[in-house]
Design a protein around this motif. Structure first.
Motif, PDB file in Angstrom:
ATOM      1  N   LYS A 191       0.826  -1.204   0.000  1.00 55.59           N
ATOM      2  CA  LYS A 191       0.000   0.000   0.000  1.00 55.59           C
ATOM      3  C   LYS A 191       0.859   1.253   0.000  1.00 55.59           C
ATOM      4  CE  LYS A 191      -4.190  -1.790   2.032  1.00 55.59           C
ATOM      5  NZ  LYS A 191      -5.005  -1.929   3.233  1.00 55.59           N
ATOM      6  N   LEU A 192       0.357   2.272  -0.667  1.00 54.31           N
ATOM      7  CA  LEU A 192       0.995   3.574  -0.656  1.00 54.31           C
ATOM      8  C   LEU A 192      -0.100   4.598  -0.349  1.00 54.31           C
ATOM      9  CD1 LEU A 192       3.598   5.265  -1.402  1.00 54.31           C
ATOM     10  CD2 LEU A 192       2.659   5.404  -3.696  1.00 54.31           C
ATOM     11  N   ASP A 193       0.145   5.476   0.600  1.00 52.68           N
ATOM     12  CA  ASP A 193      -0.880   6.436   1.020  1.00 52.68           C
ATOM     13  C   ASP A 193      -2.225   5.766   1.280  1.00 52.68           C
ATOM     14  OD1 ASP A 193       1.017   8.407   0.746  1.00 52.68           O
ATOM     15  OD2 ASP A 193       0.465   8.845  -1.324  1.00 52.68           O
ATOM     16  N   GLY A 194      -2.170   4.596   1.863  1.00 47.88           N
ATOM     17  CA  GLY A 194      -3.402   3.955   2.314  1.00 47.88           C
ATOM     18  C   GLY A 194      -4.143   3.122   1.284  1.00 47.88           C
ATOM     19  N   LYS A 195      -3.681   3.133   0.038  1.00 54.36           N
ATOM     20  CA  LYS A 195      -4.361   2.244  -0.921  1.00 54.36           C
ATOM     21  C   LYS A 195      -3.345   1.422  -1.715  1.00 54.36           C
ATOM     22  CE  LYS A 195      -5.069   5.715  -4.546  1.00 54.36           C
ATOM     23  NZ  LYS A 195      -6.005   6.360  -5.457  1.00 54.36           N
ATOM     24  N   PRO A 196      -3.783   0.212  -2.143  1.00 57.81           N
ATOM     25  CA  PRO A 196      -2.843  -0.662  -2.855  1.00 57.81           C
ATOM     26  C   PRO A 196      -2.232   0.028  -4.070  1.00 57.81           C
ATOM     27  CG  PRO A 196      -4.885  -1.835  -2.383  1.00 57.81           C
ATOM     28  CD  PRO A 196      -5.104  -0.398  -1.996  1.00 57.81           C
ATOM     29  N   LEU A 197      -0.971  -0.311  -4.351  1.00 59.26           N
ATOM     30  CA  LEU A 197      -0.260   0.304  -5.475  1.00 59.26           C
ATOM     31  C   LEU A 197      -1.034   0.169  -6.772  1.00 59.26           C
ATOM     32  CD1 LEU A 197       3.357  -0.916  -4.739  1.00 59.26           C
ATOM     33  CD2 LEU A 197       2.576   1.464  -4.805  1.00 59.26           C
ATOM     34  N   ILE A 198      -1.720  -0.974  -6.902  1.00 63.89           N
ATOM     35  CA  ILE A 198      -2.394  -1.227  -8.172  1.00 63.89           C
ATOM     36  C   ILE A 198      -3.574  -0.281  -8.377  1.00 63.89           C
ATOM     37  CG2 ILE A 198      -4.075  -3.003  -7.455  1.00 63.89           C
ATOM     38  CD1 ILE A 198      -2.725  -4.544 -10.008  1.00 63.89           C
ATOM     39  N   GLU A 199      -4.002   0.381  -7.321  1.00 60.30           N
ATOM     40  CA  GLU A 199      -5.098   1.340  -7.477  1.00 60.30           C
ATOM     41  C   GLU A 199      -4.603   2.760  -7.764  1.00 60.30           C
ATOM     42  OE1 GLU A 199      -7.944   0.907  -4.299  1.00 60.30           O
ATOM     43  OE2 GLU A 199      -7.935  -1.277  -4.580  1.00 60.30           O
ATOM     44  N   HIS A 200      -3.304   2.935  -7.788  1.00 57.17           N
ATOM     45  CA  HIS A 200      -2.743   4.227  -8.200  1.00 57.17           C
ATOM     46  C   HIS A 200      -2.648   4.232  -9.721  1.00 57.17           C
ATOM     47  CE1 HIS A 200      -1.385   5.774  -4.203  1.00 57.17           C
ATOM     48  NE2 HIS A 200      -1.506   4.493  -3.913  1.00 57.17           N
ATOM     49  N   SER A 201      -3.393   5.147 -10.358  1.00 64.17           N
ATOM     50  CA  SER A 201      -3.565   5.014 -11.805  1.00 64.17           C
ATOM     51  C   SER A 201      -2.251   5.135 -12.580  1.00 64.17           C
ATOM     52  CB  SER A 201      -4.587   6.029 -12.310  1.00 64.17           C
ATOM     53  OG  SER A 201      -4.170   7.320 -11.954  1.00 64.17           O
ATOM     54  N   ILE A 202      -1.315   5.936 -12.071  1.00 64.86           N
ATOM     55  CA  ILE A 202      -0.062   6.099 -12.813  1.00 64.86           C
ATOM     56  C   ILE A 202       0.734   4.804 -12.821  1.00 64.86           C
ATOM     57  CG2 ILE A 202       2.200   7.217 -12.714  1.00 64.86           C
ATOM     58  CD1 ILE A 202       0.841   9.788 -12.161  1.00 64.86           C
ATOM     59  N   TYR A 203       0.824   4.147 -11.676  1.00 62.45           N
ATOM     60  CA  TYR A 203       1.553   2.875 -11.612  1.00 62.45           C
ATOM     61  C   TYR A 203       0.801   1.796 -12.388  1.00 62.45           C
ATOM     62  CZ  TYR A 203       4.436   4.979  -7.976  1.00 62.45           C
ATOM     63  OH  TYR A 203       5.292   5.790  -7.294  1.00 62.45           O
ATOM     64  N   ARG A 204      -0.524   1.865 -12.278  1.00 59.63           N
ATOM     65  CA  ARG A 204      -1.325   0.853 -12.969  1.00 59.63           C
ATOM     66  C   ARG A 204      -1.139   0.957 -14.476  1.00 59.63           C
ATOM     67  NH1 ARG A 204      -7.164   0.102 -10.753  1.00 59.63           N
ATOM     68  NH2 ARG A 204      -8.035   1.600 -12.204  1.00 59.63           N
ATOM     69  N   ASP A 205      -1.083   2.174 -14.975  1.00 59.51           N
ATOM     70  CA  ASP A 205      -0.890   2.340 -16.416  1.00 59.51           C
ATOM     71  C   ASP A 205       0.464   1.791 -16.849  1.00 59.51           C
ATOM     72  OD1 ASP A 205      -1.965   3.443 -18.957  1.00 59.51           O
ATOM     73  OD2 ASP A 205      -0.124   4.607 -18.886  1.00 59.51           O
ATOM     74  N   ARG A 206       1.472   2.051 -16.032  1.00 63.08           N
ATOM     75  CA  ARG A 206       2.794   1.512 -16.386  1.00 63.08           C
ATOM     76  C   ARG A 206       2.783  -0.015 -16.362  1.00 63.08           C
ATOM     77  NH1 ARG A 206       7.697   4.308 -13.370  1.00 63.08           N
ATOM     78  NH2 ARG A 206       8.800   2.797 -14.673  1.00 63.08           N
ATOM     79  N   LEU A 207       2.061  -0.558 -15.414  1.00 65.24           N
ATOM     80  CA  LEU A 207       1.959  -2.021 -15.328  1.00 65.24           C
ATOM     81  C   LEU A 207       1.274  -2.586 -16.575  1.00 65.24           C
ATOM     82  CD1 LEU A 207       2.272  -4.636 -13.564  1.00 65.24           C
ATOM     83  CD2 LEU A 207      -0.053  -4.196 -12.769  1.00 65.24           C
ATOM     84  N   MET A 208       0.178  -1.966 -16.967  1.00 60.11           N
ATOM     85  CA  MET A 208      -0.555  -2.442 -18.141  1.00 60.11           C
ATOM     86  C   MET A 208       0.288  -2.291 -19.402  1.00 60.11           C
ATOM     87  SD  MET A 208      -3.369  -3.804 -17.371  1.00 60.11           S
ATOM     88  CE  MET A 208      -2.441  -4.441 -15.993  1.00 60.11           C
ATOM     89  N   LYS A 209       1.060  -1.210 -19.426  1.00 66.51           N
ATOM     90  CA  LYS A 209       1.892  -0.956 -20.594  1.00 66.51           C
ATOM     91  C   LYS A 209       2.934  -2.061 -20.768  1.00 66.51           C
ATOM     92  CE  LYS A 209       3.812   3.078 -22.813  1.00 66.51           C
ATOM     93  NZ  LYS A 209       3.995   4.517 -22.759  1.00 66.51           N
ATOM     94  N   ILE A 210       3.552  -2.429 -19.679  1.00 60.56           N
ATOM     95  CA  ILE A 210       4.582  -3.469 -19.805  1.00 60.56           C
ATOM     96  C   ILE A 210       3.933  -4.830 -20.007  1.00 60.56           C
ATOM     97  CG2 ILE A 210       5.012  -4.111 -17.378  1.00 60.56           C
ATOM     98  CD1 ILE A 210       8.062  -3.721 -18.253  1.00 60.56           C
ATOM     99  N   GLN A 211       2.730  -5.018 -19.479  1.00 65.95           N
ATOM    100  CA  GLN A 211       2.028  -6.276 -19.761  1.00 65.95           C
ATOM    101  C   GLN A 211       1.793  -6.426 -21.272  1.00 65.95           C
ATOM    102  OE1 GLN A 211      -2.222  -6.740 -18.760  1.00 65.95           O
ATOM    103  NE2 GLN A 211      -1.710  -8.684 -17.795  1.00 65.95           N
ATOM    104  N   GLY A 212       1.427  -5.330 -21.927  1.00 59.71           N
ATOM    105  CA  GLY A 212       1.237  -5.382 -23.382  1.00 59.71           C
ATOM    106  C   GLY A 212       2.513  -5.794 -24.096  1.00 59.71           C
ATOM    107  N   LYS A 213       3.632  -5.226 -23.678  1.00 51.84           N
ATOM    108  CA  LYS A 213       4.917  -5.595 -24.302  1.00 51.84           C
ATOM    109  C   LYS A 213       5.237  -7.063 -24.064  1.00 51.84           C
ATOM    110  CE  LYS A 213       7.102  -1.088 -23.699  1.00 51.84           C
ATOM    111  NZ  LYS A 213       8.294  -0.385 -23.224  1.00 51.84           N
ATOM    112  N   ILE A 214       4.971  -7.510 -22.838  1.00 53.59           N
ATOM    113  CA  ILE A 214       5.289  -8.894 -22.503  1.00 53.59           C
ATOM    114  C   ILE A 214       4.370  -9.849 -23.275  1.00 53.59           C
ATOM    115  CG2 ILE A 214       5.245 -10.605 -20.628  1.00 53.59           C
ATOM    116  CD1 ILE A 214       6.255  -8.315 -18.788  1.00 53.59           C
ATOM    117  N   MET A 215       3.098  -9.481 -23.405  1.00 54.73           N
ATOM    118  CA  MET A 215       2.197 -10.329 -24.184  1.00 54.73           C
ATOM    119  C   MET A 215       2.685 -10.440 -25.622  1.00 54.73           C
ATOM    120  SD  MET A 215      -1.497  -9.175 -22.651  1.00 54.73           S
ATOM    121  CE  MET A 215      -2.558 -10.187 -23.610  1.00 54.73           C
TER     122      MET A 215
END
Lengths: 361, 409
Positions: free
Chosen positions: B279-303
């Motif tokens: 968690k960061l600032d009380g909510k899971p990292l995956i709910e922070h949209s900036i980090y989530r977008d980066r995660l999705m972006k690299i998932q696309g590359k990996i796929m």
């Protein structure tokens, strides 16, 4: 186990590429861009003669009964040749909506006519992929009102297919009362989009879409894969042009492609684009054969291709130096095609957010 | 497009799953010195030595499948799909993979192709069994990307090769019994034609191994110095001056084996888990949209890279498929992508991301930082990303070579 396009698919692709090579030179593209629509009509007629309108229509309704992977292969070759013809909306999204969401009667009525090219759809789904504040679509009984922005493939449309924000899809006759059609001018003159301002227009709702978003999602997924495949083809063409130019153009007494600064740009483009073929094929294949992964793969194909091809469009233009910037070479027709594909049916950030939500829920 | 396995392969998949279940939790009594190996160890159940594990896998046909029985292999036909099923199921079940390393991945294929009968009999079996560890003596301080500029000298004197010079970037030299080594034996010949491929026992007199600590502070390279090292005349693979061709066969193997395609998917899933838990600032990292977008972006590359690996696999099974350029990009794309993924995990962890070694609050045993740095080494090693781009553009796209500097060979 075989991962790739079939001989039939490659054969069909080659036919389209050859047709566009012969009939859609940069000179022709330039005329089309200057609003000489007779050339665009010739290209559209020629492509329809190759059979793309009936591509996805089941054989029982007079079509070819092919699948989304086949359509993606076609879309790639249309992007490669910057084909100035309706495709994504008229011949992919519309038939899928009717096949998946129509009643038996609606299928009989529309699919037969799509296969014979008597019915051509313009398609407006932007309420679902990034609605603007002032574009609210309202369906009341059998009437539709509001504004549909970015309706695809409107130019030859006999009918329009519109979705509201809940994925309720229906058909309106292009001649019906209450339609105000406003042409929009985008950077890409090889395809056409408009906005429709609708006032209490007769609206025939596709039977299965009244209370379910499923059909609309399938339609958008397929549309996104088509746009991604179109960009793949366009980007490959731009790389090929850049590599050819780098071999011919000489500065400082040698081909510019012998400089690492230039050849590394070419290698980077290829390294980014080459895996995209497999992603597109896989995502398109998933639409029929891997239902659990179909939506995620469509989202990722759209957003990843949008990013990769944007970069390819930039770098391949740079490889051409000043000439890349000119209308003489006409490289910008592909640059703009990639630019339009990126924005339609959801920008990368929006589509990635959908991908994330699919996995979180 | 047909992604189905036939019955033979579905049955094989079941068999491998059963094997993985049987050996669930297997651990080694002689723990590997590779720090990455400890990441997969689980509850202790079955204990074997590394070498015993190699033999179990060979007996089953899960390793050294196409190596003839007489040289210690399984003696079967090479089967790419089966290899893939094994790799996939082992990775899913966290069953320890067979030992890799330069002896197994590079020397064995080379000897099978170009070794003498005597060399095959003497070296392949103990290498496959993990009893003979090899290191690779290629790079030198002044011969890196320009490997053929190497100067370590070998002279044939009284029926023995006498070797003098220095190698660098020699992984595992400190544990190795043997080195396969490129040595300049024909000083009069043109650059590439003056090199021979020699097999050198590491306990020979005159060899000094000096550890070369790298930025991870864990993985070990070495410098190896040769002073009048004497080895038998027969310890040569191929003929005198043919070493470059012999080495090129093995370099191909290394490029293929550096970045296994399934590993990155496991790491991506680990990162997703991490972002759901932390968690960061009380909510899971995956709910922070900036980090989530980066995660999705690299998932696309990996796929994309996963799908691409399937396409390359398919091309091995269906020789008509053209993937010439598709293969050339693998080292570049695979190493850069993995480095990026590990770096993303560090970014999303914030300050926690820089903890290392045995620090309190360490996540996933510090593996994100370690692999992030380790892969920077792999981006550079085995042909840097820049050399890869030369290969892709010159051999793949047919762009002209950079003109040689006047006077250089």
């Amino acid at each position: 186990m075989y991962f790739g396009l079939s001989e039939d698919q490659i054969f069909f692709q080659d036919n389209i590429k050859r047709f566009l090579e012969e009939n859609s030179s940069v000179d022709i593209l330039r005329k089309i861009a200057a609003d000489d629509r007779t050339f665009a009509k010739d290209i559209h007629d020629g492509i329809v003669n190759l059979g793309i309108n009936g591509l996805l229509v089941p054989e029982e309704f007079g079509g070819l009964g092919l699948d989304i992977l086949f359509a993606a292969a076609i879309s790639e070759s249309l992007g490669y040749g910057a084909g100035a013809t309706p495709f994504v909306g008229s011949y992919v999204m519309a038939p899928i909506a009717i096949i998946d969401g129509g009643s038996d009667k609606q299928k009989q009525n529309y699919l037969t006519n799509v296969a014979s090219n008597e019915v051509k759809f313009g398609v407006g789904f932007s309420a679902l992929t990034g609605a603007r504040d002032d574009s609210e679509i309202q369906i009341k009984g059998n009437k539709i009102s509001g504004r549909s922005l970015f309706v695809l493939d409107y130019e030859y449309a006999t009918h329009f297919m519109i979705s509201d924000i809940n994925g309720c899809i229906g058909v309106i006759d292009a001649q019906a009362n209450g339609i105000d059609l406003v042409e929009l001018k985008t950077i890409d003159r090889t395809r056409n989009v408009c906005e429709l301002i609708l006032k209490n227009v007769d609206f025939e709702i596709l039977e299965q879409t009244k209370n379910s978003k499923n059909t609309a999602e399938k339609v958008i997924d397929a549309g996104r894969i088509m746009l991604a495949a179109d960009s793949l083809g366009a980007a490959q063409n731009m790389i090929n042009k850049a590599v050819d130019y780098a071999k011919e153009r000489k500065q400082f007494g040698r081909a510019i492609g012998s400089f690492q600064a230039v050849k590394h740009m070419c290698a980077e483009m290829v390294a980014e684009l080459e895996p995209c073929y497999a992603l597109i094929w896989h995502a398109a294949h998933a639409q029929k054969h891997m239902p659990n992964e179909a939506r995620l793969m469509a989202c990722q194909a759209k957003s990843h291709l949008s990013d990769v091809t944007k970069e390819v469009a930039k770098k391949s233009t740079e490889v051409h130096g000043g000439m890349g910037f000119t209308d003489l070479l006409g490289l910008h027709y592909w640059f703009k095609r990639i630019g339009l594909n990126r924005q339609l049916l959801g920008t990368p950030e929006r589509v990635r957010e959908e991908a994330a939500l699919l996995q979180l829920n | 497009m047909d992604l189905h396995y036939s019955k033979e392969y579905l049955d094989f998949e079941k068999e491998v799953k059963a094997f993985c279940k049987k050996y669930d939790g297997v651990t080694f009594t002689d723990a590997s010195k590779n720090p990455l190996a400890s990441l997969s160890s689980k509850k202790k159940k079955i204990q074997v030595t590394r070498s015993e594990w190699q033999k179990i896998l060979i007996e089953q046909g899960y390793f050294a499948r196409a190596v003839p029985k007489e040289y210690g292999g399984y003696g079967g036909e090479p089967d790419i799909l089966k290899s893939r099923i094994i790799a996939t199921e082992f990775s899913k079940a966290k069953t320890p993979a067979p030992m890799g390393g330069q002896g197994i991945d590079m020397l064995v294929p080379t000897l099978l192709e170009m070794g003498t009968q005597e060399q095959k009999e003497k070296y392949i079996k103990p290498t496959l069994h993990g009893e003979m560890i090899w290191c690779q003596g290629y790079s030198e301080p002044n011969a890196g990307s320009d490997l053929a500029a190497l100067q370590t000298k070998g002279e044939l004197i009284d029926g023995e090769w006498v070797i003098n010079g220095q190698k660098i970037w020699t992984s595992t030299a400190q544990y190795s019994q043997m080195m396969f080594c490129l040595v300049r034996t024909e000083p009069e010949a043109q650059k590439h034609a003056g090199i021979s491929y020699l097999l050198i026992p590491m306990d020979s007199e005159g060899i000094e191994v000096r550890p070369l600590v790298d930025m991870t502070m864990k993985a070990g390279f070495n410098e190896v110095f040769f002073t009048d090292v004497k080895i038998p005349e027969t310890n040569i693979v191929g003929k005198r001056g043919e070493g470059w061709a012999v080495a090129n066969a093995t370099l191909g193997h290394e490029r293929g084996s550096l970045a296994p395609p399934d590993a990155i998917m496991n790491r991506l899933n680990m990162l997703i888990d991490l972002m759901k838990q932390e968690k960061l600032d009380g909510k899971p990292l995956i709910e922070h949209s900036i980090y989530r977008d980066r995660l999705m972006k690299i998932q696309g590359k990996i796929m994309a890279s996963q799908s691409h690996a399937l396409r390359l696999l398919s091309a091995k099974l269906n020789p008509g498929q053209d993937v010439k350029v598709g293969k050339m990009i693998q080292k570049l794309v695979g190493t850069e992508l993995r480095h990026e993924l590990e770096g993303l995990a560090i970014d999303v962890m914030g300050e926690i991301g820089v903890l290392y070694e045995d620090s309190p609050h360490l996540r996933d045993k510090g593996s994100w930082q370690f692999i992030y740095m380790y892969f920077l080494g792999l981006i550079i090693g085995g042909g840097t990303s820049q050399i890869q781009k030369n290969i892709i553009s010159e051999r793949g796209l047919g762009l002209p070579k950079e003109p040689k500097v006047q006077g250089a060979q």
